[in-house]
Design a protein around this motif. Sequence first.
Motif, mmCIF file in Angstrom:
data_model
loop_
_atom_site.group_PDB
_atom_site.id
_atom_site.type_symbol
_atom_site.label_atom_id
_atom_site.label_comp_id
_atom_site.label_asym_id
_atom_site.label_seq_id
_atom_site.Cartn_x
_atom_site.Cartn_y
_atom_site.Cartn_z
ATOM 1 N N SER A 148 2.299 -0.166 9.269
ATOM 2 C CA SER A 148 2.382 1.213 9.738
ATOM 3 C C SER A 148 3.573 1.871 9.045
ATOM 4 N N ASN A 149 3.275 2.766 8.118
ATOM 5 C CA ASN A 149 4.319 3.451 7.355
ATOM 6 C C ASN A 149 4.549 4.888 7.813
ATOM 7 N N GLY A 150 3.961 5.264 8.926
ATOM 8 C CA GLY A 150 4.138 6.625 9.411
ATOM 9 C C GLY A 150 3.492 7.642 8.489
ATOM 10 N N VAL A 151 4.092 8.812 8.379
ATOM 11 C CA VAL A 151 3.515 9.876 7.559
ATOM 12 C C VAL A 151 3.666 9.573 6.074
ATOM 13 N N HIS A 152 4.569 8.646 5.714
ATOM 14 C CA HIS A 152 4.753 8.281 4.315
ATOM 15 C C HIS A 152 3.940 7.024 4.012
ATOM 16 N N ALA A 153 2.637 7.118 4.276
ATOM 17 C CA ALA A 153 1.781 5.938 4.245
ATOM 18 C C ALA A 153 1.750 5.257 2.889
ATOM 19 N N HIS A 154 1.791 6.032 1.804
ATOM 20 C CA HIS A 154 1.639 5.442 0.474
ATOM 21 C C HIS A 154 2.966 5.232 -0.244
ATOM 22 N N ASP A 155 4.063 5.635 0.354
ATOM 23 C CA ASP A 155 5.364 5.558 -0.304
ATOM 24 C C ASP A 155 5.767 4.107 -0.556
ATOM 25 N N ALA A 156 6.185 3.814 -1.779
ATOM 26 C CA ALA A 156 6.523 2.438 -2.142
ATOM 27 C C ALA A 156 7.670 1.890 -1.304
ATOM 28 N N THR A 157 8.695 2.708 -1.074
ATOM 29 C CA THR A 157 9.854 2.214 -0.335
ATOM 30 C C THR A 157 9.513 1.909 1.119
ATOM 31 N N SER A 158 8.537 2.619 1.675
ATOM 32 C CA SER A 158 8.112 2.322 3.044
ATOM 33 C C SER A 158 7.500 0.931 3.131
ATOM 34 N N TYR A 159 6.785 0.545 2.099
ATOM 35 C CA TYR A 159 6.232 -0.810 2.049
ATOM 36 C C TYR A 159 7.337 -1.847 1.851
ATOM 37 N N LEU A 160 8.247 -1.558 0.927
ATOM 38 C CA LEU A 160 9.258 -2.539 0.546
ATOM 39 C C LEU A 160 10.196 -2.901 1.690
ATOM 40 N N THR A 161 10.456 -1.965 2.582
ATOM 41 C CA THR A 161 11.392 -2.237 3.674
ATOM 42 C C THR A 161 10.770 -3.039 4.811
ATOM 43 N N ASP A 162 9.463 -3.254 4.783
ATOM 44 C CA ASP A 162 8.811 -3.993 5.871
ATOM 45 C C ASP A 162 9.092 -5.494 5.763
ATOM 46 N N ALA A 163 9.209 -6.134 6.899
ATOM 47 C CA ALA A 163 9.520 -7.562 6.940
ATOM 48 C C ALA A 163 8.450 -8.409 6.261
ATOM 49 N N LEU A 164 7.176 -8.025 6.373
ATOM 50 C CA LEU A 164 6.114 -8.792 5.731
ATOM 51 C C LEU A 164 6.277 -8.799 4.220
#
Length: 291
Positions: A265-281
């Motif tokens: 779940s990246n919120g409104v920035h669903a496709h943003d690379a940094t939103s993915y990178l900061t996730d624990a998975l």
Amino acid sequence: MARVVCVHGMGQQVQGEDRLLSVWWPALSDGLRRAEAAEDLLSDSDVAVGFYGDLFRPAGQLLAAGDPPYTAGDVEAGFEQELLAAWWQAAAETDPAVVAPGADGTLVATPRSVQAALRALSGSKFFAGLALRAVVADLKQVRAYLTDQSTRDQARERVMAQIGPKTRVVVAHSLGSVVAYEALCALPGHGVRALVTIGSPLGIRNLVFDRLQPAPDPAGKQARGAWPGGDDLVWTNLAATGDVVALVKDLRSCFGERVRSGLLSNGVHAHDATSYLTDALCGKAIAEGLA
């Protein structure tokens, strides 16, 4: 050579290796922290960016956003209109504010539907704040990579040049996941242990999957893509709810059960690379490749 190679996605034509690294490294580091990885596991000097964005930058372009002044009329029939329609359908399925294709009587293969699609997407959470010309430019970048062999070869060579004997992890976002996948397939015997794809369109059959190099094996009921490494490679694919570029969230139907798929779940920035990178998975997948 870098232990971790990052491969960017579409829309980065006015960026560069160092600029992207300055954005990706803090987010990647935060993801490792969320995964409770050792503090000394990775440093910024261990990370490199496979950059190919300038291949899509027109020479002498002076527009502030770095994109030609595209309009709806510049969306070409065929691949670009089909991908735009797929984005529209995906956005409508995840965002109540987006009118579904056909709801207003438009058809996906007409010029009027292109205008309707761009109008609908401009009001979506996913494309909020993105100029029309940038959306059209992104369509053209995906088409150029998948249909122009010269562009494809140059982009792939940029990434392959960054992958060396010490490289253990490749993290690839969006269109970059296609480039990275093909680059690894073209490097037999590479030592990469972890491929982490984020916001990937690799599972879109017809438009992306069926155009991959090497071509998917047609044997069986459903074609399967080649495995991009040896038996010790662990491939983790992460897709966010609401990410319309990652239309197919689970890549196992395309590449086999060995692909580990995760939904974020990246919120409104669903496709943003940094939103993915900061996730624990994401951090855990990278840490496992480095361990």
